[in-house]
Design a protein around this motif. Structure first.
Motif, PDB file in Angstrom:
ATOM      1  N   CYS A   1       0.826  -1.213   0.000  1.00  0.00           N
ATOM      2  CA  CYS A   1       0.000   0.000   0.000  1.00  0.00           C
ATOM      3  C   CYS A   1       0.861   1.265   0.000  1.00  0.00           C
ATOM      4  CB  CYS A   1      -0.939  -0.017   1.198  1.00  0.00           C
ATOM      5  SG  CYS A   1      -2.206  -1.318   1.113  1.00  0.00           S
ATOM      6  N   ASP A   2       1.987   1.230   0.697  1.00  0.00           N
ATOM      7  CA  ASP A   2       2.905   2.375   0.662  1.00  0.00           C
ATOM      8  C   ASP A   2       3.416   2.605  -0.749  1.00  0.00           C
ATOM      9  OD1 ASP A   2       2.551   2.695   3.359  1.00  0.00           O
ATOM     10  OD2 ASP A   2       4.508   1.851   3.938  1.00  0.00           O
ATOM     11  N   PHE A   3       3.758   1.539  -1.436  1.00  0.00           N
ATOM     12  CA  PHE A   3       4.266   1.623  -2.807  1.00  0.00           C
ATOM     13  C   PHE A   3       3.210   2.184  -3.755  1.00  0.00           C
ATOM     14  CE2 PHE A   3       5.046  -0.657  -6.922  1.00  0.00           C
ATOM     15  CZ  PHE A   3       6.224  -0.002  -7.272  1.00  0.00           C
ATOM     16  N   LEU A   4       1.964   1.751  -3.561  1.00  0.00           N
ATOM     17  CA  LEU A   4       0.875   2.185  -4.441  1.00  0.00           C
ATOM     18  C   LEU A   4       0.239   3.488  -3.969  1.00  0.00           C
ATOM     19  CD1 LEU A   4      -0.866  -1.263  -5.037  1.00  0.00           C
ATOM     20  CD2 LEU A   4       0.748  -0.094  -6.544  1.00  0.00           C
ATOM     21  N   ASP A   5       0.648   3.953  -2.784  1.00  0.00           N
ATOM     22  CA  ASP A   5       0.118   5.187  -2.213  1.00  0.00           C
ATOM     23  C   ASP A   5      -1.392   5.101  -2.007  1.00  0.00           C
ATOM     24  OD1 ASP A   5       0.322   7.729  -1.131  1.00  0.00           O
ATOM     25  OD2 ASP A   5       0.035   8.740  -3.061  1.00  0.00           O
ATOM     26  N   VAL A   6      -1.824   4.006  -1.374  1.00  0.00           N
ATOM     27  CA  VAL A   6      -3.233   3.809  -1.052  1.00  0.00           C
ATOM     28  C   VAL A   6      -3.348   3.413   0.414  1.00  0.00           C
ATOM     29  CG1 VAL A   6      -3.865   3.138  -3.410  1.00  0.00           C
ATOM     30  CG2 VAL A   6      -3.168   1.378  -1.752  1.00  0.00           C
ATOM     31  N   PRO A   7      -4.510   3.617   1.046  1.00  0.00           N
ATOM     32  CA  PRO A   7      -4.671   3.243   2.452  1.00  0.00           C
ATOM     33  C   PRO A   7      -4.599   1.732   2.651  1.00  0.00           C
ATOM     34  CG  PRO A   7      -6.416   4.749   1.720  1.00  0.00           C
ATOM     35  CD  PRO A   7      -5.704   4.299   0.496  1.00  0.00           C
ATOM     36  N   VAL A   8      -4.110   1.333   3.816  1.00  0.00           N
ATOM     37  CA  VAL A   8      -4.055  -0.086   4.162  1.00  0.00           C
ATOM     38  C   VAL A   8      -5.458  -0.538   4.565  1.00  0.00           C
ATOM     39  CG1 VAL A   8      -3.119  -1.795   5.755  1.00  0.00           C
ATOM     40  CG2 VAL A   8      -1.662   0.069   4.923  1.00  0.00           C
ATOM     41  N   PRO A   9      -6.009  -1.563   3.922  1.00  0.00           N
ATOM     42  CA  PRO A   9      -7.365  -2.015   4.287  1.00  0.00           C
ATOM     43  C   PRO A   9      -7.386  -2.749   5.620  1.00  0.00           C
ATOM     44  CG  PRO A   9      -6.431  -3.428   2.590  1.00  0.00           C
ATOM     45  CD  PRO A   9      -5.454  -2.313   2.790  1.00  0.00           C
TER      46      PRO A   9
END
Length: 258
Positions: A189-197
């Motif tokens: 998620c850090d790599f994709l810049d999205v929140p961790v579900p």
């Protein structure tokens, strides 16, 4: 195209498919690439790759993985140079065992083998898979009625090493994530810049259960199974009619004798 998963099969790609889908990416896996883009892929493999064709094929797709995309990841990356690349990895011995277990599971699935033989879509799927694998491995072994025969441990591990080395050499470091399933959500998620579900990271295709999971969860495999059942029913009807006709013919000849 946002994400290219360049890891070879049995490096956690089915788990990655589910993870990316949960993150709301439109993902094309092996079956989607075949069902929607199979003719495009066979044409390009045989005739050469063109960036404009690759951009047309994947303009509305967020992420790709598995065969043939993990094999021809560089051709996709040439068409989408801003995409992020995920190299899924696992230790070599574990990967080889998992790979051969998967081949055994596929080879021992009689329904799948029949489906690849008696249905039009199944035969196209076999051709599609063989085209990409043969071109990549430079070997004549194919997915035939006898099953998949890729077994040479030394050759397979060399292929895995060569593949991973090339990905690491070609992709800019800021666009590459080298990832293992045990890493979980955060680095992905850090790599994709999205929140961790707020969900456990998925673990799919454990123990070579790919075909069972696809039949249960993938609508394309559901269509293939339906086509197989119709084809099998048609063959049974033709056989029954032929048998009935043969019996009637024999009875006719018996009557003539009298």
């Amino acid at each position: 195209m946002k994400v290219i998963v360049a890891g070879l099969p049995k490096t956690g790609t089915k788990s990655m498919n589910t993870a990316l889908t949960l993150l709301r990416y439109e993902v094309y896996d092996w079956l989607e690439n075949f069902y929607y883009l199979g003719d495009d892929w066979v044409r390009q493999i045989r005739g050469g790759f063109k960036e404009e064709d690759m951009r047309r094929m994947y303009e509305n797709v967020d992420a790709v993985l598995d065969n043939p995309c993990c094999i021809y990841w560089e051709e996709i990356f040439d068409a989408f140079p801003d995409a992020k690349v995920i190299l899924t990895v696992r230790d070599e011995e574990s990967w080889y065992r998992s790979f051969t277990n998967q081949m055994d599971a596929v080879n021992n699935n009689i329904m799948l083998r029949l489906m690849l033989t008696i249905t039009l879509t199944g035969r196209r799927l076999r051709e599609f898979t063989n085209e990409s694998v043969q071109a990549y491995t430079n070997r004549k072994e194919t997915w035939s009625w006898e099953g998949v025969k890729l077994r040479n441990k030394e050759a397979l591990i060399k292929l895995l090493r060569r593949h991973e080395r090339l990905v690491k050499q070609v992709v800019p470091k800021n666009q590459l994530l080298v990832y293992q399933v045990k890493d979980g959500w955060k680095p992905l998620c850090d790599f994709l810049d999205v929140p961790v579900p707020d969900l456990p990271y998925p673990h799919k295709n454990k123990g070579g259960e790919l075909i069972k999971e696809l039949k249960k969860e993938n609508p394309i495999m559901g269509k293939l199974v339906k086509e197989f059942k119709i084809s099998l029913a048609f063959i049974c009807i033709v056989f029954a009619v032929g048998l009935y006709a043969a019996v009637q013919l024999l009875n006719y000849f018996e009557l003539i004798k009298f």
